[in-house]
Design an enzyme around this catalytic site. Structure first.
Site, short mmCIF file in Angstrom:
data_model
loop_
_atom_site.label_atom_id
_atom_site.label_comp_id
_atom_site.label_asym_id
_atom_site.label_seq_id
_atom_site.Cartn_x
_atom_site.Cartn_y
_atom_site.Cartn_z
N HIS A 91 0.84 -1.20 0.00
CA HIS A 91 0.00 0.00 0.00
C HIS A 91 0.88 1.25 0.00
O HIS A 91 1.04 1.93 1.02
CB HIS A 91 -0.94 -0.01 1.21
CG HIS A 91 -2.03 -1.03 1.11
ND1 HIS A 91 -2.00 -2.22 1.81
CD2 HIS A 91 -3.17 -1.05 0.36
CE1 HIS A 91 -3.09 -2.92 1.53
NE2 HIS A 91 -3.81 -2.24 0.64
N ASN A 92 1.43 1.55 -1.16
CA ASN A 92 2.31 2.70 -1.32
C ASN A 92 1.91 3.45 -2.58
O ASN A 92 0.91 3.14 -3.24
CB ASN A 92 3.78 2.25 -1.37
CG ASN A 92 3.99 1.13 -2.39
OD1 ASN A 92 3.43 1.16 -3.49
ND2 ASN A 92 4.79 0.14 -2.03
N HIS A 139 1.44 1.43 -5.86
CA HIS A 139 0.12 0.78 -5.94
C HIS A 139 -0.92 1.79 -6.40
O HIS A 139 -1.76 1.49 -7.26
CB HIS A 139 -0.26 0.20 -4.59
CG HIS A 139 -1.71 -0.17 -4.47
ND1 HIS A 139 -2.29 -1.19 -5.20
CD2 HIS A 139 -2.71 0.35 -3.70
CE1 HIS A 139 -3.58 -1.29 -4.89
NE2 HIS A 139 -3.86 -0.36 -3.99
N HIS A 159 -7.02 6.64 -3.21
CA HIS A 159 -7.92 5.68 -2.53
C HIS A 159 -7.27 4.99 -1.33
O HIS A 159 -7.96 4.47 -0.47
CB HIS A 159 -8.41 4.63 -3.52
CG HIS A 159 -7.41 3.54 -3.80
ND1 HIS A 159 -6.31 3.73 -4.61
CD2 HIS A 159 -7.34 2.26 -3.36
CE1 HIS A 159 -5.61 2.62 -4.67
NE2 HIS A 159 -6.21 1.70 -3.92
N ASP A 160 -5.93 4.98 -1.25
CA ASP A 160 -5.24 4.35 -0.12
C ASP A 160 -4.26 5.30 0.56
O ASP A 160 -3.33 4.87 1.22
CB ASP A 160 -4.48 3.10 -0.58
CG ASP A 160 -5.33 1.84 -0.55
OD1 ASP A 160 -6.28 1.79 0.26
OD2 ASP A 160 -5.06 0.92 -1.34
N ASP A 187 -8.69 -1.64 -8.14
CA ASP A 187 -8.03 -1.84 -6.85
C ASP A 187 -7.54 -3.27 -6.66
O ASP A 187 -6.54 -3.51 -5.99
CB ASP A 187 -8.98 -1.45 -5.72
CG ASP A 187 -8.30 -1.38 -4.37
OD1 ASP A 187 -7.08 -1.14 -4.33
OD2 ASP A 187 -8.99 -1.56 -3.35
N GLN A 231 -3.26 -16.39 -2.58
CA GLN A 231 -3.64 -15.86 -3.89
C GLN A 231 -4.75 -16.69 -4.55
O GLN A 231 -5.66 -16.14 -5.18
CB GLN A 231 -2.42 -15.79 -4.80
CG GLN A 231 -1.41 -14.76 -4.37
CD GLN A 231 -2.03 -13.38 -4.25
OE1 GLN A 231 -2.67 -12.87 -5.18
NE2 GLN A 231 -1.87 -12.76 -3.08
#
Length: 493
Positions: A213-214, A217, A253-254, A363, A414
């Protein structure tokens, strides 16, 4: 006053940084007849000059002390994670929200004293800008990065390579290009310098230490959103406002994601969980932080009050839709619309719903990328999960689902995520697009990547000295309802 001007007067800068002919270099995009102000040299030269200035310890200490005092005075009015209420009436978190006042002060000081940030922002667009056409940030692009941007609508776009070519500025560079290519700067009469500053704020408020989450992304999601906005079934109905909302929501969004999921914040009694009453905690934080940055930058200050209020509300609706816990809610609505054939994209409400679906797809689109990129994203998100698990173990908390590196392998995580979250959503998206070429391409990659992870399951078991049975093996089959819940609780791999 900019930090640089504490040492030199602007005119003095021109005298100190003149070239061998005594003339400063002009902007590559300059035209005859356009007034040219003094322009700095390349960033490395300016950084070297700054280092010379910093050798004066007395000046350094005096300036730093002034900066700290100024920031502490400003911060006294906004302790902790206080929300601000602007004229539009929508609560917004202060942009520099942190987990302690001390950290917040340090971050503000870092921003104030950042020569590199000042140089990077000021060197791009100083002086009079030619009216047409707009070649944003051309002087900062490498040739390869410019070439990549010409293919930004291709699904095999390599965001990792693009981030390296832009020296870690993939989000800012990409958004500037997309805002220009979609004509949003002209349509909304956006100030280019203000737009750039806002995008720098967004990029800097992502945590680079997060494996997943950077800002990279965020850039990847934005590029995917751009591809979805070009889908023929959707593109012909979209307004400039729809496009701007989609790109802004994807980029932010993050923002300020802490690298842990909502259950972790709740069970540690985090102040954000209390603030948002355990409901879409992270998504609310991302939204309010985005509003704070929009207001601080004044990017939309020239627009009517009613319009800015509508933009803030719609951004919130889009960002809140990315909450993985609301997956079934949106999937059920989408299936119903497609079954009843009652989607009317001429209607703003239906268009907004499809923008929500598009953002949800963007996303979690990593499993639909080519294997090399998909595998890298999978490893990154699992590394973030495992870090959370180690943190929970350190503080003697129950380890969250998917966060136990000894039990939850990357292939099993996954496969479960693809089976219960990704496949159902992307099959309905393909239904909406009429099985477009992009949708078929994504589903093809998804099937291939799932097969690849299944083939890696036995290999990982052998490397651990296992007989091949156990919880990881269950994901290779049909699975259970509890596994689907576990996939949702683990955030979005």
């Amino acid at each position: 006053m900019p930090v640089l001007e504490r040492y030199f007067h602007p005119a003095e800068l021109g005298r100190r940084w003149t070239g061998p002919e005594g003339v400063l270099p002009s902007s590559p995009g300059s035209r005859p007849g356009c007034q040219q102000g003094p322009l700095p040299w390349d960033l490395p030269e300016m950084i070297r000059m700054v280092k010379l200035v910093w050798k004066s310890k007395s000046e350094l200490q005096a300036t730093k002390q002034r900066g700290i005092l100024e920031n502490e005075d400003a911060l006294r009015s906004f302790p902790g994670d206080i929300r601000l209420r602007g004229q539009t009436g929508v609560p917004a978190e202060r942009r520099d929200t942190t987990y302690s006042g001390e950290i917040g002060t340090k971050k503000k000081v870092k921003r104030l004293l950042s020569f590199q940030r000042y140089f990077h922002a000021s060197r791009l667009l100083r002086g009079i800008i030619p009216q047409a056409p707009l070649h944003l940030l051309d002087e900062d692009y490498l040739g390869q990065a410019r070439h990549m941007l010409s293919k930004v609508g291709m699904w095999d776009f390599d965001i990792f390579l693009f981030d390296r070519l832009t020296n870690g500025n993939s989000l800012v560079t990409l958004l500037c290009h997309l805002f220009n290519s979609h004509g949003l700067i002209h349509h909304f009469k956006l100030d280019m310098v203000t737009l750039h500053r806002f995008l720098v704020m967004v990029q800097e408020d992502y945590h680079s230490q997060n494996p997943y989450h950077n800002a990279v992304h965020a850039a990847d999601v934005t590029q995917a959103m751009h591809c979805y906005l070009k889908e023929p079934k959707l593109a012909s109905f979209l307004t400039p406002l729809d496009i701007m909302l989609g790109l802004l929501a994807a980029a932010a969004h993050d923002v300020d994601h802490p690298g842990v999921n909502q259950p972790f914040l709740i069970k540690t009694n985090h102040h954000l969980a209390n603030l948002y009453q355990n409901m879409s905690v992270l998504e609310n934080h991302h939204w309010r932080s985005t509003i704070g940055m929009l207001r601080e930058s004044r990017l939309l200050a020239h627009l009517p009050k009613e319009m800015t209020q509508d933009i803030e509300q719609q951004l919130g609706s889009l960002i809140l839709a990315t909450d993985i816990n609301r997956q079934n809610e949106f999937l059920t609505r989408l299936k119903a619309h497609l079954h009843n054939k009652d989607l009317r994209l001429e209607d703003a409400h239906d268009r907004h719903f499809m923008l929500q679906i598009a953002l949800k797809c963007a996303d979690i689109c990593n499993p639909c990328r080519i294997w090399e990129m998909s595998k890298q994203w999978s490893e990154r998100v699992c590394e973030e999960f495992y870090r959370q698990g180690e943190l929970e173990q350190k503080f003697e908390l129950e380890i969250s689902p998917l966060c136990n590196q000894q039990k939850d392998s990357i292939p099993s995580i996954q496969i479960g995520f693809m089976s219960y979250i990704v496949e159902p959503l992307f099959r309905e998206w393909a239904h909406f697009t009429g099985n477009s070429a992009l949708s078929e391409n994504m589903l093809g990659h998804l099937a291939h990547n799932k097969a690849q992870w299944k083939s890696l399951l036995p290999r990982q078991h052998r490397s651990r000295g296992s007989s091949g049975s156990g919880p990881d093996q269950d994901h290779a089959g049909q699975g259970t309802e509890s596994e689907e819940q576990t996939a949702r609780e683990g955030d979005s791999p």
